[in-house]
Scaffold this motif. Structure first.
Motif, mmCIF file in Angstrom:
data_model
loop_
_atom_site.group_PDB
_atom_site.id
_atom_site.type_symbol
_atom_site.label_atom_id
_atom_site.label_comp_id
_atom_site.label_asym_id
_atom_site.label_seq_id
_atom_site.Cartn_x
_atom_site.Cartn_y
_atom_site.Cartn_z
ATOM 1 N N UNK A 255 0.819 -1.216 0.000
ATOM 2 C CA UNK A 255 0.000 0.000 0.000
ATOM 3 C C UNK A 255 0.856 1.271 0.000
ATOM 4 N N UNK A 256 2.142 1.124 -0.249
ATOM 5 C CA UNK A 256 3.022 2.280 -0.304
ATOM 6 C C UNK A 256 3.882 2.403 0.939
ATOM 7 N N UNK A 257 4.363 3.593 1.172
ATOM 8 C CA UNK A 257 5.236 3.850 2.312
ATOM 9 C C UNK A 257 4.432 4.318 3.518
ATOM 10 N N UNK A 258 4.867 3.965 4.732
ATOM 11 C CA UNK A 258 4.170 4.466 5.927
ATOM 12 C C UNK A 258 4.389 5.973 6.080
ATOM 13 N N UNK A 259 3.404 6.650 6.600
ATOM 14 C CA UNK A 259 3.442 8.102 6.759
ATOM 15 C C UNK A 259 3.634 8.443 8.228
ATOM 16 N N UNK A 260 4.594 9.335 8.498
ATOM 17 C CA UNK A 260 4.807 9.780 9.874
ATOM 18 C C UNK A 260 3.548 10.471 10.399
ATOM 19 N N UNK A 261 3.242 10.265 11.682
ATOM 20 C CA UNK A 261 1.993 10.756 12.291
ATOM 21 C C UNK A 261 0.792 10.187 11.544
ATOM 22 N N UNK A 262 0.904 8.915 11.161
ATOM 23 C CA UNK A 262 -0.087 8.313 10.283
ATOM 24 C C UNK A 262 -1.225 7.581 10.962
ATOM 25 N N UNK A 263 -1.207 7.457 12.307
ATOM 26 C CA UNK A 263 -2.317 6.808 13.006
ATOM 27 C C UNK A 263 -3.328 7.856 13.470
ATOM 28 N N UNK A 264 -4.606 7.561 13.290
ATOM 29 C CA UNK A 264 -5.669 8.412 13.805
ATOM 30 C C UNK A 264 -6.831 7.513 14.220
ATOM 31 N N UNK A 265 -7.468 7.842 15.348
ATOM 32 C CA UNK A 265 -8.478 6.949 15.931
ATOM 33 C C UNK A 265 -9.874 7.542 15.818
ATOM 34 N N UNK A 266 -10.797 6.723 15.304
ATOM 35 C CA UNK A 266 -12.221 7.068 15.226
ATOM 36 C C UNK A 266 -12.909 6.433 16.425
ATOM 37 N N UNK A 267 -13.075 7.203 17.493
ATOM 38 C CA UNK A 267 -13.553 6.654 18.763
ATOM 39 C C UNK A 267 -14.973 6.092 18.692
ATOM 40 N N UNK A 268 -15.943 6.797 18.069
ATOM 41 C CA UNK A 268 -17.306 6.245 18.040
ATOM 42 C C UNK A 268 -17.392 4.868 17.384
ATOM 43 N N UNK A 269 -16.548 4.634 16.397
ATOM 44 C CA UNK A 269 -16.590 3.366 15.682
ATOM 45 C C UNK A 269 -15.472 2.409 16.088
ATOM 46 N N UNK B 258 -12.407 2.393 15.561
ATOM 47 C CA UNK B 258 -11.590 2.045 14.397
ATOM 48 C C UNK B 258 -10.325 2.893 14.382
ATOM 49 N N UNK B 259 -9.205 2.217 14.259
ATOM 50 C CA UNK B 259 -7.922 2.887 14.116
ATOM 51 C C UNK B 259 -7.557 2.924 12.633
ATOM 52 N N UNK B 260 -7.205 4.089 12.146
ATOM 53 C CA UNK B 260 -6.803 4.220 10.748
ATOM 54 C C UNK B 260 -5.296 4.429 10.660
ATOM 55 N N UNK B 261 -4.710 3.756 9.692
ATOM 56 C CA UNK B 261 -3.276 3.866 9.427
ATOM 57 C C UNK B 261 -3.102 4.399 8.010
ATOM 58 N N UNK B 262 -2.443 5.549 7.897
ATOM 59 C CA UNK B 262 -2.254 6.173 6.591
ATOM 60 C C UNK B 262 -0.955 5.684 5.950
ATOM 61 N N UNK B 263 -1.089 5.085 4.782
ATOM 62 C CA UNK B 263 0.037 4.744 3.938
ATOM 63 C C UNK B 263 0.027 5.704 2.741
ATOM 64 N N UNK B 264 1.097 5.745 1.988
ATOM 65 C CA UNK B 264 1.151 6.722 0.898
ATOM 66 C C UNK B 264 0.101 6.465 -0.170
ATOM 67 N N UNK B 265 -0.329 5.206 -0.341
ATOM 68 C CA UNK B 265 -1.275 4.877 -1.407
ATOM 69 C C UNK B 265 -2.638 4.414 -0.905
#
Length: 599
Positions: free
Chosen positions: A527-541, A543-550
């Motif tokens: 899915x590409x390269x990992x992005x710094x500061x790439x984790x963000x959490x959706x508390x109501x659901x 769900x943890x999101x991890x941002x990759x470059x693609x």
């Protein structure tokens, strides 16, 4: 805003000025400013400017330049570039395939008009004949160091190269015989850089007292170089270069002008005439695709903040109004960027490259910009920041300065504006902390890198995770999650005290801190390269999101052993992350701010 993908625009429409030179021909002068992907040619008499792009759509940064015979020489990436500013075009360009990453790290000329230049990271010395356009490579001048900051030639066939940064050196090389030697003794080879230049009297001067590549203009003992040797110099002639670092300007003796100040982000050049002393300001016109964005942060006021890189300018995005506001440059920001943020109530803290600057922004003062509070060079390249729960403290970390291995941690108190620094030797020697999180009991989780981006040689092989006792700030434990992994890019602690992480190679993992075991691991590199500061959490659901470059990857943290799954493919590639607001993930794609809907 229900569009799948939205381009919110370019927060910072500006470029960073890099190296520059005055070119003269038949009593005419052109001032050439090199920037990422182009040069700007300024007619100093008429006050006009012309933008010329690098050949082959080259978008790399230049690091040094030189003027001779009315031509302008620079390099960008692996490409050597020769510009005729009077014809307003490149008359030659060559891609140098010798295994080096950067061509043209420093430039010089011999008495016959041959141009010499250096490369990064193996310190090659090369020559260029402007008549035949032939390039000759004399090979690497140093087996260990990476930064050939200066080069100069004497009249006896010797080339001298000033080198840094872990152990400074000055190399003398005879162009005919191939004899090569260091002019420094072993005890002189300390952290810093050798520095030299060709004086206006034709003598090569220099010193060995520079702490880095920029602080080179003063010394208690100057040296002069000739016939492959050096001796103390009672007096030194001036250099045709002014300024330092990557904004150094070459001004040949025959030029009638002096450059007082130049800035692409400000859009001006200030000059003075050497004879008359008359000064004038020329306003620059050029096209910019915008400056690349650094990390983003959602502050308590509901606004998204960030900076650009090269140059550093501070901006704010208001999601509810879809509006961008650029506040401009920060004090001593230069070409750096705020790499990480943390906040408490109305205060936003940002830590910035270069020099480990810490800025504080009062969110109640809507029209203000962040205030520079302190600088900590033991964290020269910050990478992470975390507001500690139950306190008004921020812990932050990153890489050290040039020539060093292992960065520090610092704990900043928002009330007192003081901080305590914890050396890497007191946590994990030769490691730099580049991501941080917190357990429910307040203990601090750190993820490290063993890289040394300032030119030193790495001393460790594997990145580690560690736990610091919050009360004593002592190391409780550490381990290597994956052998052969040199960096852990991002971590996040979920409600079950499990630490989610992603490595520099794109390996996602979960560390169960109670059982002290890795629960799972999955390779996300497709899915590409990992992005710094790439984790963000959706508390109501949950769900943890991890941002990759693609792609945007989703992780259901409610599950006992959650598996990362593809949530969204990114049409616009991500280069910086990331914020979640009202069902949209915001990220940087080069110079643009994008958001993608997650529902």
């Amino acid at each position: 805003m229900y569009n799948e993908l939205i381009d919110h625009g370019t927060p910072v429409v500006a470029e960073e000025e890099r190296t520059a030179a005055i070119c003269t021909k038949e009593e005419e002068s052109r001032f050439v400013i090199a920037a990422k992907g182009f040069v700007l040619i300024v007619d100093l008499e008429k006050g006009t400017s012309k933008q010329v792009s690098f050949p082959l759509a080259n978008k790399e940064y230049p690091f040094a330049s030189f003027s001779s015979g009315g031509l302008f020489y620079t390099g960008a990436g692996k490409m050597l570039l020769v510009l005729d500013p009077f014809k307003e075009c490149f008359v030659d360009y060559q891609v140098i395939e010798n295994g080096e990453e950067i061509v043209g790290f420093s430039f010089a000329e011999d008495s016959e008009g041959m141009i010499y230049f250096t490369t990064y990271p193996h310190c090659h010395l090369l020559s260029y004949d402007s008549k035949s356009q032939h390039v000759a490579d004399y090979g690497s001048m140093h087996a260990e160091e990476k930064y050939p900051g200066t080069v100069a030639l004497d009249t006896h066939g010797w080339a001298y190269m000033g080198i840094g940064t872990e152990k400074r050196d000055i190399i003398a090389y005879h162009l005919i015989t191939g004899q090569k030697k260091s002019l420094l003794s072993s005890h002189q080879r300390q952290k810093g850089a050798g520095y030299l230049y060709l004086g206006t009297d034709g003598t090569v001067y220099g010193h060995i007292e520079a702490s880095d590549l920029k602080n080179v203009l003063t010394a208690s003992q100057w040296l002069k170089f000739s016939q492959g040797e050096c001796n103390p110099a009672a007096d030194v002639a001036p250099s045709s270069f002014v300024g330092t670092g990557f904004q150094k300007v070459h001004i040949p003796d025959e030029s009638n002008y002096q450059i007082e100040h130049y800035s692409l982000s400000e859009g001006l050049v200030q000059i003075s005439h050497k004879d008359s002393g008359i000064q004038k300001t020329i306003h620059l016109v050029y096209h910019s695709e915008g400056a690349e964005l650094s990390s983003l942060f959602l502050a308590p006021d509901g606004y998204i903040y960030g900076t650009s890189m090269h140059p550093l300018q501070f901006f704010r995005y208001v999601p509810t109004k879809n509006s961008l506001q650029n506040f401009g440059a920060l004090e001593k920001g230069g070409g750096g960027n705020i790499c990480a943020y943390a906040s408490h109530e109305n205060l936003l803290v940002g830590v910035a490259y270069a020099g480990g600057k810490l800025y504080v922004h009062d969110l109640d003062q809507q029209s203000s910009i962040p205030r520079l509070v302190l600088e900590e060079d033991q964290i020269h390249r910050p990478r992470c920041a975390l507001a500690l729960s139950g306190t008004k403290e921020v812990i932050w970390g990153g890489f050290p300065g040039y020539g060093l291995v292992g960065g520090a941690l610092a704990i900043y108190n928002m009330d007192t504006e003081k901080q305590v620094v914890i050396r890497n030797e007191d946590i994990l020697p030769f490691h730099s902390t580049i991501c941080l999180s917190e357990l429910s009991n307040g203990d601090i989780i750190g993820g490290t890198s063993v890289e040394a981006p300032g030119g030193a040689v790495s001393k460790e092989q594997d990145a580690r995770l560690y736990v610091l006792d919050r009360t004593t700030m002592q190391l409780k434990c550490s381990f290597v999650p994956f052998k052969g992994t040199r960096e852990i890019i991002a971590i996040y602690t979920d409600m079950y005290n499990r630490v989610h992480g992603v490595t520099g190679l794109g390996m996602y993992f979960i560390w169960d801190t109670e059982m002290n075991t890795i629960l799972s691991g999955k390779d996300l590199s497709s899915y590409g390269e990992p992005i710094r500061s790439g984790f963000v959490y959706d508390e109501p659901n949950h769900t943890l999101y991890c941002l990759m470059s693609d792609a945007l990857i989703a992780i259901d943290v409610k599950k006992p052993c959650p598996e990362p799954i593809l949530k969204k493919g990114l049409v616009a590639k991500a280069s910086s992350g990331t914020v979640l607001f009202n069902g949209r993930v915001y990220y940087g794609s080069d110079s643009h701010l994008y958001s993608v809907i997650i529902e």
